[in-house]
Structure formats: C-alpha cells, structure tokens
Design a protein around this motif. Structure first.
Motif, PDB file in Angstrom:
ATOM      1  N   ILE A   1       0.868  -1.219   0.027  1.00  0.00           N
ATOM      2  CA  ILE A   1      -0.163  -0.037  -0.116  1.00  0.00           C
ATOM      3  C   ILE A   1       0.807   1.110   0.138  1.00  0.00           C
ATOM      4  CG2 ILE A   1      -1.656   1.310   1.241  1.00  0.00           C
ATOM      5  CD1 ILE A   1      -2.667  -1.433   2.342  1.00  0.00           C
ATOM      6  N   GLY A   2       1.946   1.145   0.658  1.00  0.00           N
ATOM      7  CA  GLY A   2       2.987   2.081   0.783  1.00  0.00           C
ATOM      8  C   GLY A   2       3.427   2.645  -0.486  1.00  0.00           C
ATOM      9  N   VAL A   3       3.698   1.599  -1.318  1.00  0.00           N
ATOM     10  CA  VAL A   3       4.275   1.881  -2.757  1.00  0.00           C
ATOM     11  C   VAL A   3       3.190   2.390  -3.524  1.00  0.00           C
ATOM     12  CG1 VAL A   3       5.155   0.550  -4.698  1.00  0.00           C
ATOM     13  CG2 VAL A   3       5.958   0.096  -2.418  1.00  0.00           C
ATOM     14  N   ALA A   4       1.947   1.883  -3.481  1.00  0.00           N
ATOM     15  CA  ALA A   4       0.907   2.329  -4.088  1.00  0.00           C
ATOM     16  C   ALA A   4       0.351   3.840  -4.112  1.00  0.00           C
ATOM     17  CB  ALA A   4      -0.566   1.280  -3.874  1.00  0.00           C
ATOM     18  N   LEU A   5       0.619   4.253  -2.710  1.00  0.00           N
ATOM     19  CA  LEU A   5       0.486   5.548  -2.362  1.00  0.00           C
ATOM     20  C   LEU A   5       1.609   6.408  -2.762  1.00  0.00           C
ATOM     21  CD1 LEU A   5      -1.123   5.036   1.045  1.00  0.00           C
ATOM     22  CD2 LEU A   5      -2.381   5.601  -0.879  1.00  0.00           C
ATOM     23  N   GLY A   6       2.479   5.812  -2.906  1.00  0.00           N
ATOM     24  CA  GLY A   6       3.806   6.847  -3.485  1.00  0.00           C
ATOM     25  C   GLY A   6       4.860   7.243  -2.198  1.00  0.00           C
ATOM     26  N   ILE A   7       4.344   6.889  -0.985  1.00  0.00           N
ATOM     27  CA  ILE A   7       5.141   7.248  -0.081  1.00  0.00           C
ATOM     28  C   ILE A   7       6.293   6.358   0.460  1.00  0.00           C
ATOM     29  CG2 ILE A   7       3.061   8.525   1.221  1.00  0.00           C
ATOM     30  CD1 ILE A   7       2.980   6.211   2.858  1.00  0.00           C
ATOM     31  N   VAL A   8       6.428   5.309  -0.289  1.00  0.00           N
ATOM     32  CA  VAL A   8       7.467   4.517  -0.216  1.00  0.00           C
ATOM     33  C   VAL A   8       7.962   4.064  -1.751  1.00  0.00           C
ATOM     34  CG1 VAL A   8       8.307   1.860   0.088  1.00  0.00           C
ATOM     35  CG2 VAL A   8       6.776   2.959   1.747  1.00  0.00           C
ATOM     36  N   PRO A   9       9.114   4.819  -2.000  1.00  0.00           N
ATOM     37  CA  PRO A   9       9.586   4.891  -3.566  1.00  0.00           C
ATOM     38  C   PRO A   9       9.719   3.189  -3.800  1.00  0.00           C
ATOM     39  CG  PRO A   9      10.909   6.246  -1.915  1.00  0.00           C
ATOM     40  CD  PRO A   9       9.737   5.431  -1.067  1.00  0.00           C
ATOM     41  N   ALA A  10       9.311   3.028  -5.148  1.00  0.00           N
ATOM     42  CA  ALA A  10       9.339   1.579  -5.502  1.00  0.00           C
ATOM     43  C   ALA A  10      10.885   0.946  -5.529  1.00  0.00           C
ATOM     44  CB  ALA A  10       8.635   1.567  -6.956  1.00  0.00           C
ATOM     45  N   LYS A  11      11.696   1.872  -5.656  1.00  0.00           N
ATOM     46  CA  LYS A  11      13.213   1.486  -5.939  1.00  0.00           C
ATOM     47  C   LYS A  11      13.841   1.120  -4.445  1.00  0.00           C
ATOM     48  CE  LYS A  11      15.244   6.159  -5.873  1.00  0.00           C
ATOM     49  NZ  LYS A  11      15.938   5.813  -4.427  1.00  0.00           N
ATOM     50  N   ASP A  12      13.128   1.465  -3.345  1.00  0.00           N
ATOM     51  CA  ASP A  12      13.466   1.112  -1.984  1.00  0.00           C
ATOM     52  C   ASP A  12      12.527   0.154  -1.332  1.00  0.00           C
ATOM     53  OD1 ASP A  12      15.446   3.170  -2.354  1.00  0.00           O
ATOM     54  OD2 ASP A  12      14.035   4.832  -1.595  1.00  0.00           O
ATOM     55  N   ALA A  13      11.476  -0.214  -2.100  1.00  0.00           N
ATOM     56  CA  ALA A  13      10.525  -1.173  -1.493  1.00  0.00           C
ATOM     57  C   ALA A  13      11.095  -2.382  -0.782  1.00  0.00           C
ATOM     58  CB  ALA A  13       9.535  -1.498  -2.428  1.00  0.00           C
ATOM     59  N   PHE A  14      12.264  -3.064  -1.251  1.00  0.00           N
ATOM     60  CA  PHE A  14      12.678  -4.215  -1.074  1.00  0.00           C
ATOM     61  C   PHE A  14      14.029  -4.030  -0.106  1.00  0.00           C
ATOM     62  CE2 PHE A  14      10.245  -5.081  -4.633  1.00  0.00           C
ATOM     63  CZ  PHE A  14       9.093  -5.582  -3.996  1.00  0.00           C
ATOM     64  N   ASP A  15      14.203  -2.906   0.271  1.00  0.00           N
ATOM     65  CA  ASP A  15      15.710  -2.515   0.855  1.00  0.00           C
ATOM     66  C   ASP A  15      15.793  -3.212   2.304  1.00  0.00           C
ATOM     67  OD1 ASP A  15      16.641  -1.054  -1.324  1.00  0.00           O
ATOM     68  OD2 ASP A  15      16.421   0.887  -0.335  1.00  0.00           O
ATOM     69  N   GLY A  16      14.405  -3.519   3.023  1.00  0.00           N
ATOM     70  CA  GLY A  16      14.483  -4.037   3.968  1.00  0.00           C
ATOM     71  C   GLY A  16      15.046  -5.750   4.106  1.00  0.00           C
ATOM     72  N   PHE A  17      15.104  -6.276   2.930  1.00  0.00           N
ATOM     73  CA  PHE A  17      15.465  -7.472   2.854  1.00  0.00           C
ATOM     74  C   PHE A  17      17.000  -7.606   2.736  1.00  0.00           C
ATOM     75  CE2 PHE A  17      11.041  -7.989   1.534  1.00  0.00           C
ATOM     76  CZ  PHE A  17      10.567  -9.018   2.251  1.00  0.00           C
ATOM     77  N   SER A  18      17.741  -6.479   2.296  1.00  0.00           N
ATOM     78  CA  SER A  18      18.872  -6.363   2.434  1.00  0.00           C
ATOM     79  C   SER A  18      19.665  -5.650   3.494  1.00  0.00           C
ATOM     80  CB  SER A  18      19.614  -5.769   1.025  1.00  0.00           C
ATOM     81  OG  SER A  18      19.187  -4.458   1.026  1.00  0.00           O
ATOM     82  N   ASN A  19      18.689  -5.245   4.454  1.00  0.00           N
ATOM     83  CA  ASN A  19      19.271  -4.300   5.439  1.00  0.00           C
ATOM     84  C   ASN A  19      20.088  -4.894   6.325  1.00  0.00           C
ATOM     85  OD1 ASN A  19      18.749  -2.697   8.255  1.00  0.00           O
ATOM     86  ND2 ASN A  19      18.103  -1.204   6.548  1.00  0.00           N
ATOM     87  N   ASP A  20      20.983  -4.339   6.989  1.00  0.00           N
ATOM     88  CA  ASP A  20      21.833  -5.257   8.383  1.00  0.00           C
ATOM     89  C   ASP A  20      20.915  -5.681   9.170  1.00  0.00           C
ATOM     90  OD1 ASP A  20      24.195  -4.522   6.759  1.00  0.00           O
ATOM     91  OD2 ASP A  20      24.958  -3.115   8.053  1.00  0.00           O
ATOM     92  N   ILE A  21      20.114  -4.994   9.647  1.00  0.00           N
ATOM     93  CA  ILE A  21      19.183  -5.603  10.703  1.00  0.00           C
ATOM     94  C   ILE A  21      18.572  -6.876  10.631  1.00  0.00           C
ATOM     95  CG2 ILE A  21      16.743  -5.110  11.979  1.00  0.00           C
ATOM     96  CD1 ILE A  21      17.182  -2.237  11.286  1.00  0.00           C
ATOM     97  N   THR A  22      18.159  -7.060   9.225  1.00  0.00           N
ATOM     98  CA  THR A  22      17.473  -8.367   8.870  1.00  0.00           C
ATOM     99  C   THR A  22      18.652  -9.474   8.715  1.00  0.00           C
ATOM    100  OG1 THR A  22      16.070  -7.168   7.331  1.00  0.00           O
ATOM    101  CG2 THR A  22      16.037  -9.502   7.016  1.00  0.00           C
ATOM    102  N   VAL A  23      19.632  -9.056   8.224  1.00  0.00           N
ATOM    103  CA  VAL A  23      20.932 -10.183   8.226  1.00  0.00           C
ATOM    104  C   VAL A  23      21.325 -10.373   9.637  1.00  0.00           C
ATOM    105  CG1 VAL A  23      23.091 -10.438   7.335  1.00  0.00           C
ATOM    106  CG2 VAL A  23      21.532  -9.241   6.059  1.00  0.00           C
ATOM    107  N   ILE A  24      21.535  -9.522  10.605  1.00  0.00           N
ATOM    108  CA  ILE A  24      21.999  -9.679  11.552  1.00  0.00           C
ATOM    109  C   ILE A  24      21.142 -10.807  12.461  1.00  0.00           C
ATOM    110  CG2 ILE A  24      22.370  -8.716  14.009  1.00  0.00           C
ATOM    111  CD1 ILE A  24      23.456  -6.292  12.417  1.00  0.00           C
ATOM    112  N   ILE A  25      19.740 -10.351  12.296  1.00  0.00           N
ATOM    113  CA  ILE A  25      18.611 -11.086  13.108  1.00  0.00           C
ATOM    114  C   ILE A  25      18.540 -12.666  12.741  1.00  0.00           C
ATOM    115  CG2 ILE A  25      16.335 -11.496  13.635  1.00  0.00           C
ATOM    116  CD1 ILE A  25      16.136  -8.430  13.747  1.00  0.00           C
ATOM    117  N   ALA A  26      18.561 -12.761  11.244  1.00  0.00           N
ATOM    118  CA  ALA A  26      18.601 -14.212  10.738  1.00  0.00           C
ATOM    119  C   ALA A  26      19.877 -15.006  11.052  1.00  0.00           C
ATOM    120  CB  ALA A  26      18.440 -13.834   9.253  1.00  0.00           C
ATOM    121  N   ALA A  27      20.958 -14.382  10.864  1.00  0.00           N
ATOM    122  CA  ALA A  27      22.333 -14.861  11.310  1.00  0.00           C
ATOM    123  C   ALA A  27      22.065 -15.220  12.754  1.00  0.00           C
ATOM    124  CB  ALA A  27      23.520 -14.174  11.085  1.00  0.00           C
TER     125      ALA A  27
END
Length: 594
Positions: free
Chosen positions: A36-62
């Motif tokens: 919904i954030g992408v559809a509304l334009g408040i989350v840029p489409a190019k940044d939509a999946f940055d969370g999956f490569s974020n250090d936070i996600t990597v650290i918690i999974a590891a």
C-alpha cells in the motif's frame, strides 16, 4: 501537515490497528502495508525491498542460525549438569535457571537462549515435582532482560543501533547497552527470584503434537565400541547418564543374553545393549555414554552431492511390507539404502535384537536415509510418516566448535574488527561449514515470519522519516515538554515504548517510536542517545501479554498460562523497569549534549 505526511501517518496507524486487532498474521499485515505504501507513493518503488538487504535483517537471521547451532552443541546442558541434581525446590530452581537463561541471552538471541534451556527446566520440574508455571515465566522475563545487555541479544537493540547510524552516522557498539541492560538484568533477576510465588502453581501445561510423539518409548540397539572409554562401567552408571530417563532392557555379552540386567552388571567393549526411552533421553545416553548405534554404521548412499542424511518417524500400516517380518528379512539397507534406528510398540517390552523384531501394524519405526531416497522408501514399504519433528539418535554433536565460533564473532564485534552483520553472518556460515548445523536445519532456524515482518516494516517506518513525519511529531512533543524536566520527556518515551510493545511486535515498535524519540530530543536540544536507549529498553521489556514477545509466546503452552497470568508477575516488573530504567539511562547516557 502535508498530504504525504498524512498518508504516512494513516498507513502506520492502520498497520498498528491491524496488529492490535490480531485477525491476521503480523507478516501478512506488514507486506500489505508495504504494498500500500508503494501504491500511495510514500515508499519509493526502488526502495521497497531494501529491508531484505538491510543489516538489521541479516543480523537477526544470522543470530537465529548461530543460536540454533549453539543449542544443538549441548554446551549449556554440560555446564549446568553438576548443578541440576542440587535443584530440589522452586526456591533454588527459579534463581539458577533464570540466571542461566539471562546470562545466555547476553551472548545469543534471547528467544534462542530460552529455547535452549526450556527443556532443561521442564526436565527439572518433572524430576522434582515442581510446577512448570512457576519456572518458565521467570525464565522468559529473564531472557528478555538479558537480551537488553548486548547488541545481538534482542531485535530492538539491533534496530535502534541502525536508527542511530542513519541519524548521526555511527551505530551503537556491541556493549554500549551493557551498563543499563546489565543493571536492569541484575535487579530483575533479584525480583524474579523472590516474586515467582505470585504465579499460580496449578496450571496444566498444554501438550503439543511433538511432545505427544516424544512420549513414545522407543527401543534402540547400541554397542560399546572398541575404543570405548567407559569399559567396565555399570548398568547403573549408564542409567545415571540419562538421569533415569532411559533404561537398558537387554544386554548381549559374549553370546549370553540378559533381560533387564542388574544395576551392578558391568558393560565391556563389544557388548550390545537394547535401550528404551524417549528419543531425547536415548540420544543423551548414546552421546554421553560414547556408545554407537548398531544399525547406523552403514554409510547412507547419497544420490546427489547436495543430499543430506535425515531421520524420520513412520507408522507401520496394515498393508505394509513390515507386518510379520523383521528388519533382517526386509533387507532395508540393501533394497532401499535406509537404516533402522529404533522401534516403538505400545505396551510391549522388546528383549531381542532389533533386527530380529517382527513388526506389527501400528508399530512406529525410526529410519535413517538420504533426503532424496527416504520418501520413495516410505512409499514402497507402506509406511506412514508422522508429523515432522527433529529426531536425534547418536548423531555427531559438535560441542566445542559452536562455542568457539560464537566467542570469536563477539570478540571481533567488541574490538570493532568487523561490522556486526559480517561477524554474525560469518559465524552462521562457519557453524554450517563445520557441521554443527545442516543447511536444512539452518533454514528451519530462521524465523521466516519475523524476517518478513522486519524487512517489510523498515521501508514503511522510514516513510515517517522521509516525509518529515517524525520531525513533525517530535516538534509537537518538544512543545509539550519544553520547559519541563528532560527526565520527564525520557520517561514518557520509555513509557510509550513499553505501552506499545505488548500489542505490537517489538521490532515494529522500535521502527515506529525510535525516530520520533530521537527527533524530539534534537528539537529539545537534548542528546538523542538516551532516548534511543530508552526505546530499546522499553520495546524489549514486554512482560504484560503472551503475544508481544516471542519469549512469552514460547512458554505459554508448556507453562499452561492464561492471558491474565502474565500481568501477575509482569505488571510489577514493568513498573520496576519504568521507575528505574529512565534514571539509569540518564546516568550512563547524559541527557545534555556534550
């Protein structure tokens, strides 16, 4: 307020409302909010999946993978083993077990530490007649308090560190949380050691499918190998290694068979023993007794280099080839490349070689084979696989390697040799490389819903910052607290985080509240660090409900807890953290900027 800010606030408010409503899964809500954030334009489409490569996600999974490998090593049980026989009452059990899980939570993710020690606590409770409901909740709360002590102990600390890096260019280090977290952990441990009596002692624990399956008494056959270090040990010594949870039902020595051998009978190299017990107890006895399974010495044939060895449980069906025949007659290894490890038969004691047992419909067998060949073997033999769970019987345990790898990762982070994400990702890879955890088990250790929740919520929460919404709320709050004591503002942020986390996932709480707290601090001319630290403490300390933190959820069934039971012990502990937490944060992290 601009249109973009209004849309960002509306999206976050709707997401929070959906979390609180509880009608849908957290991860589903998070990914819908991202879309919904992408559809509304408040989350840029190019940044939509940055969370999956974020250090936070990597650290918690590891960290989850590292915790799982550490749990399998048996190091913690080995360290606690001399103490367990001395824990004869709740008065000693609660402080020792809570202290153990609190300490372990400083080195591994807190829910992983609790998962390691919870079976130990249940075993102690079963042996001494203590109520699990008196032991498990203090341990869950202790795990949460211990998680606050270091960067990797809990997800909120990792996320707050990332928020700080985005705001001032430098994250919190591994032990920046220690002064506040350790003090609160010690105070909380003292409180829990005394206040556990508030909890009910008559709660009946829920029995899961896995626990129901584990109640089956299995028979397995082992041999004292040629290099056996315990040559001459008595039957009673072997029973003691399993703490009475596994028994020797038959012994074959120099061609002579003895059913239920006497406790003082000595076991020599080459003797064969038929053991009975639950899978965990059998595995414990086999590993601690340095025994070898007689039916697993044949190497499992692998169809592909990527194959893995698996162990599965299956029921003998009425039309199965097993009925009326023995493993020797079936030639399981020759025809299907699988080994028979154990058998369970209700109401019947086996007193013969496992390979000569004639199977009946309804028997449960434990088979070892390659990941690719086992399904075909089960179908061909007419066996019905049970609900999937991990069964370990005599597998190799890497006791030292996981501890060394974990220690190395923490040292590298402590001395800032490498970033946290790299250190713990490297530790996870090393655990798999040395065989402490198989790749399939590593995938199982990663909490998929949690990872998706965090990865999806990162861009959504960043929309509050990128649209200026965090600064807007910070301005409102700074106006409210301007002219007031800075301590009052700090207490308010701590209270907001503690109030939100019982109803939201603690990671979501931090992603939403931390930017607001830091922005308010800056507009008040105060140091943002104590406000970020207060958010981390508040979000990590959810003692009021079973749904806000995984530790609370984990103990709900085994402890037989009801929703309201958490507030009995959690409300006074929450008040204690609220009263002491803010002054401690302000003491170690001065409110005035230097």
């Amino acid at each position: 307020m601009t249109l973009e800010q209004g849309l960002a606030f509306g999206l976050v408010a709707a997401t929070i409302a959906a979390f609180i409503w509880g009608r849908f899964r957290y991860d589903v809500i998070a990914v819908c909010a991202l879309l919904i954030g992408v559809a509304l334009g408040i989350v840029p489409a190019k940044d939509a999946f940055d969370g999956f490569s974020n250090d936070i996600t990597v650290i918690i999974a590891a960290a989850l993978v590292v915790s799982a490998a550490f749990a399998r090593s048996g190091v913690v049980e080995w360290v606690l083993r001399p103490l367990l026989p001395r824990l004869k009452s709740e008065r000693s059990q609660v402080p020792v077990l809570t202290a153990a899980v609190t300490l372990l939570s400083t080195a591994t993710k807190n829910v992983g530490a609790l998962a390691i020690l919870m079976p130990v606590a249940l075993q102690v409770a079963r042996r001494t007649g203590s109520a699990p409901s008196r032991l498990l909740m203090p341990m869950a709360f202790g795990a949460m308090l211990g998680g606050v002590v270091t960067l990797v102990g809990t997800a909120p600390n990792i996320i707050v560190s990332q928020v700080r890096e985005e705001m001032i260019g430098k994250p919190f280090s591994m032990y920046d949380y220690t002064p506040v977290g350790l003090t609160l952990a010690v105070i909380g441990l003292i409180f829990l050691s005394l206040a556990y009596r508030i909890l009910p002692a008559d709660r009946a624990p829920a029995v899961s499918i896995e626990e129901a399956l584990a109640a089956n008494a299995y028979f397995t056959e082992v041999e004292a190998p040629e290099d056996w270090p315990l040559d001459g040990a008595r039957i009673a010594d072997l029973h003691a290694l399993a703490q009475g949870e596994a028994q020797v039902m038959m012994m074959l020595s120099k061609g002579r068979r003895r059913a239920r051998p006497h406790a003082n009978t000595k076991v020599r190299i080459g003797d064969i023993l038929l053991l009975q017990g639950e899978p965990q107890a059998l595995d414990e006895l086999i590993n601690r007794g340095k025994l070898r399974l007689t039916r697993s010495d044949r190497p499992v044939a692998m169809d592909e280099p990527t194959d893995e060895v698996r162990v599965v449980e299956a029921v003998v069906g009425a039309e199965s080839e097993f009925v009326g025949r023995s493993a020797q007659q079936l030639d399981l290894y020759g025809r299907h490349g699988v080994n028979l490890l154990a058998v369970a038969r209700s109401g019947y004691d086996l007193k013969q070689h496992l390979k000569r047992v004639r199977f009946k419909s309804g028997d449960i067998v434990v088979l070892q084979g390659s990941e690719r060949s086992l399904p075909a073997a089960l179908a061909a033999l007419g066996l019905l696989p049970l609900a999937e769970r991990e069964v370990r019987l005599g597998g190799i345990r890497h006791a030292l390697a996981p501890a060394v790898i974990l220690a190395a990762a923490m040292i590298l982070v402590a001395f800032q040799v490498t970033p946290v994400a790299v250190a713990f990702f490297g530790a996870a890879v090393a655990m798999i490389a040395v065989g402490a955890l198989r790749m399939r088990e590593a995938y199982g250790a990663v909490d998929g819903p949690l990872i998706v929740l965090i990865a999806a919520m990162i861009p959504v929460s960043e929309a509050i910052q990128t649209t200026g919404g965090a600064d807007l709320i910070g301005g409102w709050l700074s106006t409210l607290f301007r002219g007031q004591s800075p301590m009052l503002a700090l207490v308010s942020i701590l209270a907001v985080a503690m109030a939100a986390t019982p109803f939201l996932n603690n990671a979501a709480t931090v992603l939403i509240v931390a930017p607001v707290g830091a922005s308010m601090a800056k507009q008040l001319g105060l140091n943002p660090d104590p406000f970020l630290m207060a958010v981390a403490v508040g979000a990590a300390c959810d003692f009021l409900t079973p749904i806000g933190h995984q530790c609370n959820t984990l103990v709900m069934g085994p402890g037989g807890y009801r929703f309201g039971d958490y507030a009995r012990l959690g409300a006074p502990l929450t008040l204690l953290v609220l009263v002491l937490g803010a002054p401690l944060v302000a003491w170690f992290w001065p409110l005035s900027p230097t």
